[in-house]
Design an enzyme around this catalytic site. Sequence first.
Site, PDB file in Angstrom:
ATOM      1  N   ASN A   9       0.857  -1.188   0.000  1.00  0.00           N
ATOM      2  CA  ASN A   9       0.000   0.000   0.000  1.00  0.00           C
ATOM      3  C   ASN A   9       0.893   1.239   0.000  1.00  0.00           C
ATOM      4  OD1 ASN A   9      -1.800   2.053   0.464  1.00  0.00           O
ATOM      5  ND2 ASN A   9      -2.427   1.369   2.506  1.00  0.00           N
ATOM      6  N   LYS A  11       0.094   4.252  -0.292  1.00  0.00           N
ATOM      7  CA  LYS A  11      -0.551   5.443   0.287  1.00  0.00           C
ATOM      8  C   LYS A  11      -0.332   6.646  -0.641  1.00  0.00           C
ATOM      9  CE  LYS A  11      -0.233   3.256   4.756  1.00  0.00           C
ATOM     10  NZ  LYS A  11      -0.081   3.360   6.193  1.00  0.00           N
ATOM     11  N   HIS A  95      -9.542   1.409   4.916  1.00  0.00           N
ATOM     12  CA  HIS A  95      -8.253   1.533   5.599  1.00  0.00           C
ATOM     13  C   HIS A  95      -8.416   2.460   6.811  1.00  0.00           C
ATOM     14  CE1 HIS A  95      -4.104   2.623   6.421  1.00  0.00           C
ATOM     15  NE2 HIS A  95      -3.792   1.487   5.812  1.00  0.00           N
ATOM     16  N   GLU A  97      -6.753   4.824   7.812  1.00  0.00           N
ATOM     17  CA  GLU A  97      -6.566   6.251   7.497  1.00  0.00           C
ATOM     18  C   GLU A  97      -7.824   6.820   6.852  1.00  0.00           C
ATOM     19  OE1 GLU A  97      -2.884   5.572   5.442  1.00  0.00           O
ATOM     20  OE2 GLU A  97      -1.977   5.078   7.372  1.00  0.00           O
ATOM     21  N   GLU A 167      -5.307  -4.579  10.814  1.00  0.00           N
ATOM     22  CA  GLU A 167      -4.272  -3.557  10.976  1.00  0.00           C
ATOM     23  C   GLU A 167      -4.541  -2.772  12.258  1.00  0.00           C
ATOM     24  OE1 GLU A 167      -2.460  -2.577   6.831  1.00  0.00           O
ATOM     25  OE2 GLU A 167      -4.036  -1.148   7.268  1.00  0.00           O
ATOM     26  N   GLY A 173       2.641   2.610  10.830  1.00  0.00           N
ATOM     27  CA  GLY A 173       3.592   3.705  10.646  1.00  0.00           C
ATOM     28  C   GLY A 173       4.312   4.109  11.917  1.00  0.00           C
ATOM     29  N   SER A 213       3.593  -1.831  10.381  1.00  0.00           N
ATOM     30  CA  SER A 213       5.046  -1.892  10.553  1.00  0.00           C
ATOM     31  C   SER A 213       5.649  -3.252  10.196  1.00  0.00           C
ATOM     32  CB  SER A 213       5.432  -1.485  11.978  1.00  0.00           C
ATOM     33  OG  SER A 213       5.019  -0.155  12.237  1.00  0.00           O
TER      34      SER A 213
END
Length: 253
Positions: A9, A11, A95, A97, A167, A173, A213
């Site tokens: 991904n 992003k 996701h 985010e 996730e 991250g 991560s």
Amino acid sequence: MRVPIIGGNWKMNKTINEAINTVEDLKTKLEGVEGVEIVIFPPFTALKMLQGLLQGSNIGLGAQNMYYEEKGAYTGEISPLMLQDVGCRYVILGHSERRGYFGETDELINKKLKTALSFEFTPVVCVGEKLEERKAGRATEIVEAQVRKCLQGIGPEEVKRVVIAYEPVWAIGTGETATPSQAGEMHRFIRKILKELYGEELANFIRIQYGGSVKPENIKGLMKEEDIDGALVGGASLNTESFAKIVKGSRRL
Ligand code: 13P
């Protein structure tokens, strides 16, 4: 046996030229690699260019998001028809985010999932708890609600194509990966919910990826867990060397 699936991904990263260079390099590094399904999720602007480059390779093309209508007055959104048009066969939905910064709810993700399935995409549906939810001992409760709501109304034939990505938000991250046993435990729990919803056989068929991560150093440990069927990789997928190592490290030998 479930074939592991590794997604990169990207992003909101890489211009078209950067994307082309990355894919050319990745194709070389991953040529002939078998036993794992490989997909990249570049930004929308690079998809068309990459469609041609990836043709005939062992790397699939996916999008990071999609709206649930085919067309119309939805400024700024991308439709399933448009994604099909540029050769996408996979799409990430919900996701964290998207949930966190853009207010996506389980209800919206469920609508997107229904559309994605009707257009024969392989959807990657993301779930995962936030740090404060884990600290409060609510991780399983949160993830269970997300899984059940996102899969609402999805029939047994369709659900086979769905990939779930667990996730945990606190691991995205941050450099802080869930330990293999923490992740393995949640994956077992998700599969238990899938069993309740669809029965043993289907639940054992559906792939559950881990994301947060993931690096070349931790992929093998994660893949030792029986219920972890690959990874959705963010930061480490931007670099071809680390992504190729993750892909190779994910094969169940
Ligand atoms: P990182 O690998 O950068 O933690 O991101 C994970 C992720 O969000 C993949 O979708």
